[in-house]
Design a protein around this motif. Structure first.
Motif, PDB file in Angstrom:
ATOM      1  N   TYR A 510     -23.439   8.649 -77.147  1.00 58.62           N
ATOM      2  CA  TYR A 510     -23.338   8.930 -76.066  1.00 58.62           C
ATOM      3  C   TYR A 510     -22.362  10.442 -75.667  1.00 58.62           C
ATOM      4  O   TYR A 510     -21.854  10.492 -74.861  1.00 58.62           O
ATOM      5  CB  TYR A 510     -21.938   7.698 -76.320  1.00 58.62           C
ATOM      6  N   GLY A 511     -23.431  11.085 -76.274  1.00 61.05           N
ATOM      7  CA  GLY A 511     -23.391  12.416 -75.681  1.00 61.05           C
ATOM      8  C   GLY A 511     -24.307  12.871 -74.367  1.00 61.05           C
ATOM      9  O   GLY A 511     -24.786  13.898 -74.431  1.00 61.05           O
ATOM     10  N   TRP A 512     -23.418  12.313 -73.501  1.00 60.58           N
ATOM     11  CA  TRP A 512     -23.965  12.129 -72.126  1.00 60.58           C
ATOM     12  C   TRP A 512     -22.801  13.848 -71.414  1.00 60.58           C
ATOM     13  O   TRP A 512     -21.433  13.634 -71.279  1.00 60.58           O
ATOM     14  CB  TRP A 512     -23.597  11.130 -71.130  1.00 60.58           C
ATOM     15  N   VAL A 513     -23.546  14.326 -70.897  1.00 62.63           N
ATOM     16  CA  VAL A 513     -23.308  14.680 -69.699  1.00 62.63           C
ATOM     17  C   VAL A 513     -23.752  14.919 -68.315  1.00 62.63           C
ATOM     18  O   VAL A 513     -24.620  14.607 -67.362  1.00 62.63           O
ATOM     19  CB  VAL A 513     -23.561  16.224 -69.436  1.00 62.63           C
ATOM     20  N   GLN A 514     -22.848  14.746 -66.976  1.00 64.33           N
ATOM     21  CA  GLN A 514     -23.895  15.535 -65.234  1.00 64.33           C
ATOM     22  C   GLN A 514     -23.483  16.468 -65.507  1.00 64.33           C
ATOM     23  O   GLN A 514     -23.676  17.156 -65.428  1.00 64.33           O
ATOM     24  CB  GLN A 514     -22.208  15.518 -64.885  1.00 64.33           C
ATOM     25  N   SER A 515     -25.202  15.827 -65.185  1.00 74.41           N
ATOM     26  CA  SER A 515     -26.160  16.847 -63.830  1.00 74.41           C
ATOM     27  C   SER A 515     -25.935  17.211 -62.509  1.00 74.41           C
ATOM     28  O   SER A 515     -26.076  17.837 -62.667  1.00 74.41           O
ATOM     29  CB  SER A 515     -27.724  16.603 -64.604  1.00 74.41           C
ATOM     30  N   TYR A 516     -26.572  15.776 -61.944  1.00 75.39           N
ATOM     31  CA  TYR A 516     -25.329  15.984 -60.746  1.00 75.39           C
ATOM     32  C   TYR A 516     -25.275  14.400 -59.723  1.00 75.39           C
ATOM     33  O   TYR A 516     -25.957  13.912 -60.500  1.00 75.39           O
ATOM     34  CB  TYR A 516     -27.227  16.461 -59.957  1.00 75.39           C
ATOM     35  N   GLY A 517     -23.999  14.209 -58.921  1.00 76.22           N
ATOM     36  CA  GLY A 517     -24.015  13.171 -59.408  1.00 76.22           C
ATOM     37  C   GLY A 517     -23.721  12.792 -60.158  1.00 76.22           C
ATOM     38  O   GLY A 517     -22.858  12.638 -61.064  1.00 76.22           O
ATOM     39  N   SER A 518     -24.221  11.316 -59.399  1.00 78.87           N
ATOM     40  CA  SER A 518     -24.116  10.017 -60.946  1.00 78.87           C
ATOM     41  C   SER A 518     -25.119  10.201 -61.941  1.00 78.87           C
ATOM     42  O   SER A 518     -25.321   9.185 -63.369  1.00 78.87           O
ATOM     43  CB  SER A 518     -24.255   8.500 -60.693  1.00 78.87           C
ATOM     44  N   ARG A 519     -25.900  10.991 -61.603  1.00 82.09           N
ATOM     45  CA  ARG A 519     -27.154  11.518 -62.756  1.00 82.09           C
ATOM     46  C   ARG A 519     -26.350  12.643 -64.363  1.00 82.09           C
ATOM     47  O   ARG A 519     -25.766  13.819 -64.098  1.00 82.09           O
ATOM     48  CB  ARG A 519     -28.267  12.267 -62.180  1.00 82.09           C
ATOM     49  N   CYS A 520     -26.854  11.238 -64.703  1.00 81.17           N
ATOM     50  CA  CYS A 520     -26.502  12.008 -66.593  1.00 81.17           C
ATOM     51  C   CYS A 520     -27.797  11.805 -67.637  1.00 81.17           C
ATOM     52  O   CYS A 520     -28.383  11.404 -67.333  1.00 81.17           O
ATOM     53  CB  CYS A 520     -25.143  10.716 -67.151  1.00 81.17           C
ATOM     54  N   VAL A 521     -27.473  13.506 -67.685  1.00 85.06           N
ATOM     55  CA  VAL A 521     -28.189  13.537 -69.490  1.00 85.06           C
ATOM     56  C   VAL A 521     -27.863  12.965 -70.668  1.00 85.06           C
ATOM     57  O   VAL A 521     -26.546  14.015 -70.916  1.00 85.06           O
ATOM     58  CB  VAL A 521     -29.126  14.723 -68.510  1.00 85.06           C
ATOM     59  N   LYS A 522     -28.560  13.735 -71.701  1.00 88.31           N
ATOM     60  CA  LYS A 522     -27.857  13.250 -73.147  1.00 88.31           C
ATOM     61  C   LYS A 522     -29.035  14.127 -73.738  1.00 88.31           C
ATOM     62  O   LYS A 522     -29.986  13.871 -74.451  1.00 88.31           O
ATOM     63  CB  LYS A 522     -28.029  11.848 -73.859  1.00 88.31           C
ATOM     64  N   PRO A 523     -28.721  15.688 -73.706  1.00 89.52           N
ATOM     65  CA  PRO A 523     -29.330  16.606 -74.610  1.00 89.52           C
ATOM     66  C   PRO A 523     -29.399  16.722 -75.972  1.00 89.52           C
ATOM     67  O   PRO A 523     -28.734  16.123 -76.370  1.00 89.52           O
ATOM     68  CB  PRO A 523     -28.816  18.120 -73.975  1.00 89.52           C
ATOM     69  N   PRO A 524     -30.844  16.769 -76.219  1.00 83.67           N
ATOM     70  CA  PRO A 524     -30.720  16.792 -77.598  1.00 83.67           C
ATOM     71  C   PRO A 524     -29.834  17.627 -78.268  1.00 83.67           C
ATOM     72  O   PRO A 524     -29.921  18.867 -77.610  1.00 83.67           O
ATOM     73  CB  PRO A 524     -32.492  17.252 -77.556  1.00 83.67           C
ATOM     74  N   VAL A 525     -29.878  17.661 -79.437  1.00 83.88           N
ATOM     75  CA  VAL A 525     -29.132  18.525 -80.585  1.00 83.88           C
ATOM     76  C   VAL A 525     -29.823  19.480 -81.292  1.00 83.88           C
ATOM     77  O   VAL A 525     -30.320  18.817 -82.225  1.00 83.88           O
ATOM     78  CB  VAL A 525     -27.567  18.326 -81.204  1.00 83.88           C
ATOM     79  N   ILE A 526     -30.584  20.771 -81.020  1.00 82.73           N
ATOM     80  CA  ILE A 526     -30.637  21.414 -81.531  1.00 82.73           C
ATOM     81  C   ILE A 526     -29.671  22.111 -82.900  1.00 82.73           C
ATOM     82  O   ILE A 526     -29.075  23.302 -82.671  1.00 82.73           O
ATOM     83  CB  ILE A 526     -31.760  22.834 -81.397  1.00 82.73           C
ATOM     84  N   PHE A 527     -30.105  21.460 -84.330  1.00 85.13           N
ATOM     85  CA  PHE A 527     -29.140  21.927 -85.077  1.00 85.13           C
ATOM     86  C   PHE A 527     -29.115  22.725 -86.737  1.00 85.13           C
ATOM     87  O   PHE A 527     -28.417  23.231 -86.807  1.00 85.13           O
ATOM     88  CB  PHE A 527     -28.253  20.690 -85.590  1.00 85.13           C
ATOM     89  N   GLY A 528     -30.083  22.812 -86.620  1.00 91.04           N
ATOM     90  CA  GLY A 528     -31.248  23.129 -87.622  1.00 91.04           C
ATOM     91  C   GLY A 528     -32.549  23.936 -87.292  1.00 91.04           C
ATOM     92  O   GLY A 528     -32.701  24.580 -86.510  1.00 91.04           O
TER      93      GLY A 528
END
Length: 765
Positions: A510-528
Motif C-alpha cells: 500500500y505504499g502509494w504516492v501521488q505522481s500527478y493528478g490521480s496517477r499514483c505510483v508504488k516505488p520499490p524500496v531499496i533497503f539492502g
C-alpha cells in the motif's frame, strides 16, 4: 513552549480513496455534489488523524482536487483563454480541463516539482487578468474550525515561487506581475486575519535556488507589503528541499517565522544559523523529520540536532516539523503485513512521521520515561536492520570498492566501434527502431494478473508471452523496421520488473504516492545491498532473436533511473547505491551478450530528475551518474552496440555528460520540444549515434508521413546523417495496436523518403 507541525499531509488516502473518487467523477459515475462530499470526508479524516496524534499546528489548504499550483492559479483567475472562462469561481469542468485537457482545448503543461517525483500543472499567465475568485485558504480554515474545532494553519504558495514556476510572460514583466498579484495575496491574508487565523504558512521553496539581486528586491517588496497590510498576522515563510540561498537577506524579512529544511539542507542551513545567528523575534520552523524519505529517523540524533538549535533559538520560538510536505511519502505502514518485520520496523510513512514529530516535541518540553523508551526502541529497530545480512553483503561491498576507483571505458573509442558495428550489422542509412515496449492489451494485463494469482502456471504464462512476442516480431518485420524489440509484455513497470529480480529490494502493498493528478505510483524500496541473483531478461530476448534474422535489442532499465524512481536507503551515499545497481546490471548485460544479443539498450530517462538543486553539487552528481552507466556497459565487445533512451530534458546544459556516457546510440524524447532540441544541436556538437523521436507517443493520433518527414529534415540540418536513427519518442506500452501499427508504417515510409533524398540504401524488405 515548543510546538509540533507538518507542512502538508498526503491527499490520496490509505486506500487511494481520493484517486478513486476523482476517476469516478471523470468517468461520469459520480455526481459533482457526491465528489465534494467524498473529498470533504477524506480531508476531514486527515485532519482528525493529525489532531489525534497531537500535532499542534495542523496545515489546512494543503489538500487539493488535483494539484496545489493549479489551485493557486485558479484562485487568482489565471485560466488559459482556450477554456472560455468568464470569471468568478472556476468550475470543476474548467479546473479539470486545464489539468487534463478537453476535446476542444489542450491541457496545460505538467512538469516536475523541483527535484521530486511529483508533477505540477504549469500556470499560463500570458494575457490573464488576475482576480480573487475565492479564498481557498479561508474556506479550508473555516471548515476545519467549524467541523472539528481545529485552529488550522492555512498553507499558500508564495508569490515569488508562483511566478518562477509559471510561464507565458517575459522576464521584464515580472515586476508588473507582482504588482498585479500583491493586492490579491494581501486580500487573502486580510480575510484570514479577520477570521482569527493565527499562523499562515507561505511556501517559498524557490528560495533554495539561486536568486539575483532583482529577485531579492522583489522578495523584500512582497513581504514588506504583507507586513504593512496585515500587521497582526503571523507569517511562517517556509522553504524546503535544500538550504536557503541568501540566508541573511531572508532572515531580515518582516515575517514572524522562517521554516528551514534540516534534512536535505542540513549542512548549509545549520552552517548559516551557526555563523549568522537567528533573529530573536522570529520562530524557527525546524524541518528535522524527512518529508521525502521512508525511513525511521534516529530520534537520538534528531534530539542532538535540536539541542544544537535550542542553543541558538529559545524553545519557545521553536517548531518541530517535517522537512517538507508529507505529500511525497505513503500514508501508513500499519497494513504492510507482507514485509519482513525487520524492514517494516525501520520504516516511517506519513502517520509514523507524525508520531516522530510529536515524540521529539515532547522530549524538548520535558523528560519523560515513556518518551525516552520510545526513542530507545526506535534506535534498536534501526540497528536491527543495519546489522542484517541484507545490508552487509561483503562480496558486493568489495566489488564496489574496487569498481569506484576504476575508470569504466569501452575497449575502443566510438569512431572505431562504429566502423566495426557497421561491418557486422550492415544497417541502412537512417536505421529504424522503436524504444522497447509495445501495447499492453487488456488480454496481456489479464494474463499477468492470472499468473500472479497462480491461476496460470509458469509454463502457461511463458507460452502466452511467447505468443505475444511472435505476433509483434511478425508485425515489425511486415512494417519494415530494421532493429526489433521483443515488446516487454512480461513487464508491468520498467523499475519494478528489475527490482523483483535483484536482491536488496522490497515491495510494499500500500505504499502509494501521488505522481500527478490521480496517477499514483508504488516505488520499490531499496533497503539492502543490491546484488545480481540470476538472468532477468535473457529468456524473452533470446527467444525473440530466434524468430528473426534482424537484430533484436536487449532491454534494460539503467541504474540511475532505477535509483531515482525508488525509495532508497539513507545509510549510504546515493553514489554507492548507483554503483551497486550498475554492477548488478552489468552482469545482465554480459549475460545478454553471451546469449548472442548484440544490441543492448540501457534506458536512463530519469538521469536529470536526480540533478541537485544546488549548482555546485550538479557536476559531481553527473560525474557519478555517467560513471554508473559506463560501469553497466563498459565490458561488452566493440561490435556490441549499446543504446540508451532519455526523456526530453534541457539538453544544452547536459550534452557533455550525455556524450560522456559513451552509448553507441541515444534516442531522445523530443517531438513536443523538437525545435528547442534542434537549437541545442546548432550550438553544440554531438558525435555519437542519435535518434530524435519523430512522433509523440503520448497522443493516440496517427502522425502523417509528411509530419514525420519534416521532423527528420529539421534534425538532419544539424546532425550527421551517417549517425542518425529514426524512432518514436518513447515506448508504446500505453498505445493501442491499430494506432501503433499505423504510426510505425508512416514512420518507415518517412524513412524511405529520407533515404531516397540522400541516395541511401533502401529499407530492408
Amino acid at each position: 513552549m515548543t510546538k509540533s507541525s507538518v507542512l502538508g499531509y498526503p491527499r490520496i488516502g490509505a486506500d487511494r480513496e481520493w484517486k478513486k473518487a476523482l476517476e469516478a467523477f471523470w468517468s461520469g459515475k459520480l455526481e459533482e455534489n457526491e465528489l465534494h462530499a467524498r473529498l470533504q470526508e477524506i480531508r476531514l479524516d486527515h485532519l482528525r488523524k493529525q489532531q489525534a496524534k497531537g500535532i499542534d499546528l495542523i496545515p489546512v489548504n494543503d489538500f487539493s482536487y488535483y494539484d496545489h499550483i493549479l489551485d493557486t492559479a485558479v484562485m487568482f483567475g489565471i485560466v488559459p483563454k482556450r477554456f472560455a472562462y468568464t470569471g468568478g469561481a472556476v468550475p470543476l469542468s474548467v479546473y479539470y480541463g486545464i489539468a487534463r485537457g478537453t476535446k476542444d482545448a489542450a491541457a496545460s503543461e505538467m512538469t516536475k516539482w523541483f527535484n521530486t517525483n511529483y508533477h505540477y500543472i504549469v500556470p499560463e499567465l500570458n494575457d490573464a487578468s488576475p482576480e480573487l475568485t475565492e479564498n481557498k485558504p479561508l474556506i479550508a480554515y473555516l471548515e476545519a474550525k467549524e467541523k472539528l474545532g481545529i485552529e488550522g494553519k492555512p498553507v499558500i504558495v508564495g508569490p515569488l515561487t508562483f511566478l518562477k514556476l509559471s510561464k507565458g510572460y517575459d522576464a521584464s514583466e515580472t515586476d508588473a506581475w507582482i504588482d498585479q498579484l500583491l493586492p490579491l495575496y494581501t486580500q487573502v491574508l486580510q480575510e484570514l486575519a479577520d477570521a482569527g487565523v493565527q499562523w499562515v504558512q507561505i511556501d517559498e521553496p524557490v528560495l533554495v535556488t539561486k536568486l539575483n539581486d532583482a529577485d531579492l528586491q522583489r522578495l523584500n517588496k512582497i513581504y514588506t507589503a504583507f507586513a504593512s497590510a496585515v500587521p497582526g498576522l503571523n507569517i511562517l515563510l517556509q522553504t524546503y528541499f535544500e538550504s536557503v540561498e541568501n540566508y541573511n537577506e531572508i532572515i531580515s524579512l518582516p515575517v514572524q517565522g522562517i521554516g528551514l529544511d534540516f534534512v536535505h539542507g542540513l549542512e548549509g542551513n545549520l552552517q548559516s544559523i551557526q555563523t549568522s545567528g537567528f533573529p530573536a523575534d522570529k520562530v524557527l520552523g525546524a524541518g528535522i523529520i524527512d518529508g521525502r524519505g521512508i525511513w525511521k529517523a534516529s530520534l537520538q540524533d534528531k534530539l542532538t540536532l535540536l539541542g544544537t538549535l535550542t542553543s541558538l533559538v529559545t524553545t519557545e520560538r521553536l517548531v518541530v516539523q517535517s522537512s517538507c510536505s508529507l505529500l511525497h511519502v505513503p500514508v501508513t505502514t500499519a497494513r504492510e503485513a507482507k514485509l519482513a518485520a525487520e524492514l517494516k520496523d525501520a520504516l516511517a510513512f506519513a502517520d509514523e512521521k507524525l508520531d516522530e514529530i510529536v515524540i521529539l516535541t515532547k522530549a524538548i518540553r520535558s523528560t519523560d520515561a515513556d518518551i525516552t523508551a520510545k526513542i530507545k526502541d526506535a534506535e534498536q529497530k534501526l540497528q536491527a536492520l543495519q546489522s542484517s545480512g541484507d545490508r552487509n553483503r561483503k562480496a558486493v561491498q568489495e566489488a564496489i570498492a574496487s569498481i569506484r576507483v576504476q575508470e569504466p571505458n569501452r575497449s575502443r573509442a566510438f569512431a572505431e566501434r562504429h566502423v566495426a558495428q557497421q561491418q557486422k550489422w550492415q544497417l541502412p542509412l537512417f536505421p529504424t527502431t522503436t524504444i522497447g515496449s509495445f501495447p499492453q492489451s487488456t488480454e496481456v494485463r489479464k494474463a499477468r494478473q492470472q499468473w500472479r494469482k497462480n491461476e496460470l502456471s509458469n509454463e502457461q504464462y511463458s507460452s502466452f508471452i511467447r505468443d505475444q512476442i511472435d505476433s509483434w516480431i511478425n508485425i515489425q518485420e511486415e512494417i519494415g523496421i530494421d532493429v526489433l524489440v521483443h515488446g516487454e509484455f512480461e513487464r508491468t513497470d520498467m523499475v519494478e520488473f528489475f527490482g523483483e529480480k535483484l536482491a536488496g529490494f522490497a515491495f510494499t502493498q500500500y505504499g502509494w504516492v501521488q505522481s500527478y493528478g490521480s496517477r499514483c505510483v508504488k516505488p520499490p524500496v531499496i533497503f539492502g545491498d543490491v546484488e545480481f541473483v540470476g538472468e532477468m531478461t535473457v529468456e524473452e530476448t533470446k527467444y525473440a532473436q530466434s524468430k528473426t534474422d534482424r537484430p533484436v535489442k536487449g532491454m534494460l532499465t539503467g541504474p540511475i533511473t532505477i535509483m531515482n524512481w525508488s525509495f532508497v536507503r539513507d545509510d549510504i551515499e546515493r553514489e554507492t547505491i548507483a554503483y551497486q545497481l550498475a554492477y548488478a546490471l552489468r552482469q545482465e548485460v554480459e549475460a545478454l551478450e553471451k546469449a548472442g544479443i548484440g544490441m543492448i539498450q540501457v534506458d536512463e530517462p530519469a538521469v536529470r530528475e536526480g540533478l541537485p538543486l544546488k549548482e555546485n553539487k550538479q557536476a559531481n552528481y553527473l560525474d557519478w551518474a555517467v560513471k554508473a552507466f559506463r560501469i553497466t556497459t563498459c565490458t561488452v565487445q566493440e561490435t556490441t552496440q549499446i543504446h540508451t533512451h532519455m526523456c526530453y530534458c534541457e539538453f544544452h546544459d547536459m550534452i557533455d555528460s550525455i556524450e560522456a556516457m559513451d552509448a553507441d546510440v541515444i534516442s531522445i524524447e523530443t517531438s513536443r520540444s523538437h525545435g528547442e532540441l534542434i537549437h541545442s544541436f546548432e550550438e553544440n556538437t554531438y558525435e555519437l549515434g542519435i535518434g530524435l523521436g519523430v512522433y509523440d507517443i503520448h497522443s493516440p493520433r496517427v502522425p502523417s508521413v509528411e509530419e514525420m518527414s519534416n521532423m527528420i529534415d529539421r534534425a538532419l540540418r544539424v546532425l550527421d546523417p551517417k549517425l542518425f536513427w529514426i524512432n518514436p519518442d518513447c515506448g508504446l506500452k500505453t498505445r493501442g495496436q491499430e494506432e501503433t501499427v499505423a504510426s510505425l508504417k508512416n514512420m518507415v515510409d518517412a524513412t524511405r523518403i529520407a533515404r531516397a533524398k540522400y541516395n541511401a540504401t533502401p529499407v530492408l524488405s
